[in-house]
Design a protein around this motif. Structure first.
Motif, short mmCIF file in Angstrom:
data_model
loop_
_atom_site.label_atom_id
_atom_site.label_comp_id
_atom_site.label_asym_id
_atom_site.label_seq_id
_atom_site.Cartn_x
_atom_site.Cartn_y
_atom_site.Cartn_z
N UNK A 71 37.16 -6.85 -35.71
CA UNK A 71 37.14 -7.16 -37.16
C UNK A 71 37.79 -5.80 -37.77
N UNK A 72 38.27 -5.12 -37.29
CA UNK A 72 38.72 -3.54 -37.84
C UNK A 72 39.55 -3.84 -38.93
N UNK A 73 39.45 -3.32 -40.02
CA UNK A 73 40.15 -3.38 -41.28
C UNK A 73 39.97 -2.23 -42.04
N UNK A 74 40.82 -1.22 -41.69
CA UNK A 74 41.10 -0.01 -42.43
C UNK A 74 41.54 -0.17 -43.76
N UNK A 75 42.45 -1.09 -43.81
CA UNK A 75 43.00 -1.15 -45.34
C UNK A 75 41.97 -2.03 -46.13
N UNK A 76 41.22 -2.71 -45.71
CA UNK A 76 40.01 -3.40 -46.52
C UNK A 76 39.05 -2.32 -46.99
N UNK B 25 31.58 1.70 -43.97
CA UNK B 25 32.54 1.20 -42.90
C UNK B 25 32.04 0.14 -42.02
N UNK B 26 30.78 -0.14 -42.01
CA UNK B 26 30.55 -1.19 -40.94
C UNK B 26 30.92 -2.79 -41.55
N UNK B 27 30.90 -2.75 -42.80
CA UNK B 27 31.32 -4.00 -43.44
C UNK B 27 33.02 -4.35 -42.77
N UNK C 47 24.19 1.93 -40.82
CA UNK C 47 24.17 0.47 -40.43
C UNK C 47 23.28 -0.40 -41.60
N UNK C 48 24.09 -1.18 -42.22
CA UNK C 48 23.23 -1.93 -43.36
C UNK C 48 22.40 -2.89 -42.72
N UNK C 49 21.25 -3.02 -43.43
CA UNK C 49 20.34 -3.58 -43.24
C UNK C 49 19.40 -4.34 -44.25
N UNK C 50 19.27 -5.82 -43.90
CA UNK C 50 18.72 -6.52 -45.14
C UNK C 50 20.17 -7.05 -45.93
N UNK C 51 19.62 -7.77 -47.23
CA UNK C 51 20.92 -8.11 -47.84
C UNK C 51 20.83 -7.43 -49.45
#
Ligand code: C5P
Ligand code: ZN
Length: 480
Positions: free
Chosen positions: A6-11, A128-130, A114-118
């Motif tokens: 999914x790597x999307x550095x531009x995003x 960056x994890x997104x 790392x994101x946890x929950x919403x």
């Protein structure tokens, strides 16, 4: 599944620009900001980057450093309406908690956990994890903050060395040759291009161009070399035993003056010394690698070497001198720097004592998957995270065990856990495990795959350890 798919550095970069625009809009609207960061080196670097960014653009702001997310929450609950919070190097791990706050005010999060929950709708998040970029390995909280700062104002490229410092503070140089990699490399390039950083291969003793060699060896805490780290007299004896000339007439020689042959001789001597203690030679490999040198800093200060800069910030954060660390990372020098250097020296002494204590048999307990080091009430709970990092850098827990260090404060137990990359490759994520198990016993935890922490009630230590051991077993049972 590999994140690379999914790597999307531009995003990631374009999200940084969007958030910078949002901040620009809020500044123009006359908003005030509350910057909240962690007390560790990456946290203070991040807090300093956001503060310097706001200062450059004449925004009004207050900055607070906190040890635990709960303390951040306290500030957020009582925050006057005119303030917009910017959580930096923290927040993504606690999204559910943030949804309990008023939804009318935006909350900006610049984080690499790392994101946890919403996330509730009012949260504006850069992580960056997104974007398929692993935040525990290749970009720090300071790096994330730096991207936004640079998008807001190109002049903030001046802050790139602070972002490098944050990454080193979070031990993101875990890869071959102790170098930063992935997204961090882009930040290193910025700093090199701006003439603020030089990257070289060398022995990684602290103070390699500023301190007598034995003092540099004794000042080196990562990796922690038993008997040498924190002990100048032993370091001196080892050097003379190896046959390295320590003085030129009356002047102490420094590491950077040694010839290549002398450096090899020193390295081999340390290998022999480690072997005599039954320690793995892999530890010595940690002593060689990339040096990140801040070229605009005075050579005799702790700011010249980015790893030392990170130690200085860490020491400030762990001794209640967060403001001092943030001021220095924002560019403060003179008396501030003198004070911070004293703080660091004192902290190093205390840390070396804490590690000597932690190495005693009476502190050690082995479970099936855990090596527990219990500092009880003796090791300061503010030092335990550094103790855990040092012990783990010594390879104390081996590849198969998780290192769990504990220290008791007045009303709770602080937990710091570290895992090998091998366990992570087998599917273990310490941050997630600690969050789950801490919650189970009425505590709170989180962090990264290889390094995580928690705070648990004093009475639940045994239960916590059993549950953690069981959870690790469950996670790994299918894979071995
Ligand atoms: O405190 P320590 O350095 O051991 O923490 C390792 C990591 O775990 C840090 O990135 C920290 O932010 C995270 N942590 C957490 N929640 C806690 C304690 C630590 O997310 N209660
Ligand atoms: Zn961080």
């Amino acid at each position: 599944m590999s994140l690379d798919i999914f790597r999307d550095e531009r995003g990631f970069l374009s999200r940084a620009r969007e958030i910078a625009e949002k901040i620009r809009f809020l500044i123009d609207e006359g908003s005030k900001f509350l910057v909240i960061c962690h007390v560790d080196a990456d946290g203070l670097s991040s807090g300093a980057i956001v503060s310097a960014m706001l200062l450059r653009d004449n925004a009004r702001f207050v900055t607070r450093a906190v040890g635990e997310f709960e303390d951040a929450l306290k500030y957020l609950v009582d925050l006057p309406a005119a303030y917009i919070p910017i959580l930096v190097d923290m927040g993504s791990g606690y999204l559910n908690e943030l949804s309990k706050l008023s939804p009318s005010r935006p909350i900006i999060i610049l984080d690499h956990h790392e994101p946890m929950g919403s996330a509730p709708a009012n949260v504006i998040q850069l992580n960056p994890h997104f974007h398929g970029i692993n935040g525990s390995e290749e970009v720090s909280g300071a790096g994330v903050a730096y991207l936004v700062a640079k998008a807001l104002n190109e002049e903030n490229i001046l802050l790139s060395p602070v972002a490098v410092t944050g990454a080193l503070g979070d031990l993101q140089d875990r890869f071959d040759g102790r170098s930063l990699h992935g997204f961090n490399e882009r930040i290193v390039e910025d700093a090199v291009k701006a003439g603020l950083l030089r990257v070289e291969e060398d022995l990684l003793f602290y103070g390699r161009s500023s301190k007598p060699i034995h003092v540099a060896m004794a000042s080196t805490m990562n990796p922690f070399i038993v008997g040498i780290s924190g002990n100048e007299a032993n370091a001196y004896s080892l050097l003379t035993e190896i046959g390295i000339r320590v003085k030129d007439d009356d002047r102490w020689r420094v590491l950077s003056e040694l010839s290549e042959d002398e450096k090899k001789q020193l390295y081999n001597g340390i290998l022999k010394y480690l072997a005599s203690l039954g320690l793995p030679p892999s530890m010595a490999r940690e002593l060689v690698g990339k040096v990140y040198e801040l070229t605009m800093e005075e050579p005799w200060t702790y700011l010249r070497d980015a790893r030392e800069f990170a130690s200085l910030l860490n020491a400030c954060g762990k001794t209640g001198n967060e403001w001092l660390g943030i001021s220095i990372a924002m560019g403060g020098r003179g008396a501030l720097l003198e004070e911070a250097q004293r703080v660091l020296e004192d902290y190093r002494r205390r840390l070396a004592e804490a590690i000597e204590y932690a190495m005693r048999d009476e502190c050690r307990q082995e479970l099936k998957n855990l090596l527990v080091i219990d500092g009880g009430g003796v090791i300061d709970d503010r030092l335990i995270s550094s103790v855990a990092s040092m012990l783990s850098s010594m390879g104390l827990q081996g590849d198969k065990h998780i290192l769990v260090a504990l220290a008791q404060s007045e009303d709770s137990i602080k937990v710091s856990a570290r895992a090998s990359r091998k366990l992570v490759e087998m599917g273990l994520n310490l941050g997630k495990l600690l969050a789950e198990v801490a919650e189970l016993v009425g505590g709170r935890g989180g962090g990264h795959d290889v390094a995580a922490g928690a705070s648990i009630p004093k009475t639940r230590k045994a239960l916590f350890l059993l549950e953690l051991d069981r959870a690790v077993e469950e996670k790994l049972s299918g894979t071995r």
